[in-house]
Motif scaffolding. Structure first.
Motif: not given
Length: 320
Positions: A197-211
């Motif tokens: 759902x976060x990805x559908x809202x325009x959030x890049x999960x891979x980028x957030x996990x990396x951070x």
């Protein structure tokens, strides 16, 4: 005998507080990664070790050219945070992300991968130090300015101990602010709640996990440098026991809960120090100081049996 034991109590409490803050700083990294990926990243203890080794090397080479001890410590902390954060990101991209992309559903696979990465990092640091210095048991350069102590009622406090406590509290406050009041923190919480759902809202999960790995690794690096300054002897294996105990602290406080990690670390540090100091006397020497390590793991077993959600009530979604 009772009076003698009571006289020791303030100093024991201080030592427990310092140890507890070290566990708490490492536990923050465990709890952040678990909160997002529900992954117990056992390699985090080696990320902490790399920060400690970086601190020792920074002191070794910069102490002759930087006479100001506080400035030197600040540079070492920044280097430790940068190196450990970079290694944590590297580990996530090379070891955990491919598993995630393949849609691995077996929870044991990333867990075993984390253990394998832990051994790889240990041996890699041992190899580098052996080639570089022909030794891998390192000793922190002692600086008189950091070793100076102050006498308070019942305790002696060193400047480096005060710095450790202050930096730990600042790290907790900074991390709590980042997670609860910033855009990045909102994205981290969104990914933790529902990645798709976060990805559908325009959030890049891979980028957030990396951070998330970057932040957790940087915190572990700072903890490693402060650990090296406080306890002075470092090796590639120094991260194992503190890492396992920090994991215990994270579970004790409620894994996934940031204030819980700090509370768990402080409680565990106090219990372990009290046990290590008083157990030999109270058992007439039948149980020595070395049994203090048993306390940490005994607490972990009892906690998982009777209160798996931890002291602050964070619901544990997966069995540990």
């Amino acid at each position: 005998m009772l009076n003698a034991l009571l006289q020791l109590l303030p100093q024991v409490f201080l030592e427990g507080l310092l140890l507890g803050f070290v566990y708490a700083m490492i536990a923050l990294g465990y709890t952040m990664v678990y909160g997002v990926l529900e992954l117990i990243n056992f390699a985090h203890s080696e990320i902490f070790m790399i920060g400690a080794v970086t601190g020792v090397e920074a002191f070794r080479y910069l102490a002759p050219v930087i006479p100001n001890a506080l400035l030197l410590l600040l540079i070492a902390l920044l280097l430790g945070a940068a190196v450990s954060g970079a290694v944590a990101v590297w580990v996530e991209r090379l070891a955990y992300r491919p598993l995630r992309k393949r849609g691995t559903t077996n929870r044991l696979v990333p867990l075993i991968t984390a253990i394998g990465v832990s051994f790889v990092l240990q041996d890699l640091v041992r190899l580098i130090e052996a080639i570089w210095h022909n030794e891998f048991f390192l000793r922190m350069t002692s600086l008189p300015a950091l070793e100076q102590s102050f006498a308070l009622p019942g305790v002696f406090v060193q400047l480096k101990s005060i710095i450790l406590v202050v930096v730990s509290i600042l790290m907790l406050l900074g991390l709590s602010y980042l997670v609860n009041y910033t855009k990045l923190g909102t994205a981290i919480r969104a990914v933790a709640q529902d990645m798709n759902t976060a990805a559908l809202m325009g959030i890049n999960p891979d980028q957030i996990i990396s951070r998330t790995f970057l932040i957790g690794g940087a915190l572990a690096g700072v903890a490693g440098v402060l650990f090296a300054v406080q306890y002075t002897t470092i090796s590639p294996y120094v991260g194992f026991l503190p890492g396992i105990k920090a994991f215990t602290a994270a579970v004790l406080g409620g894994i996934g809960n940031i204030p819980g990690a700090m509370v768990g670390g402080l409680v565990l540090g106090q219990l372990e120090t009290l046990a290590g100091t008083y157990m030999p006397t109270l058992t007439n020497g039948n149980f020595g100081t070395e049994y203090k390590d048993v306390i940490a793991f005994l607490i972990l077993i009892l906690l998982l049996l009777f209160r798996p959600q931890g002291l602050l009530g964070q619901v544990v979604k997966e069995k540990v």
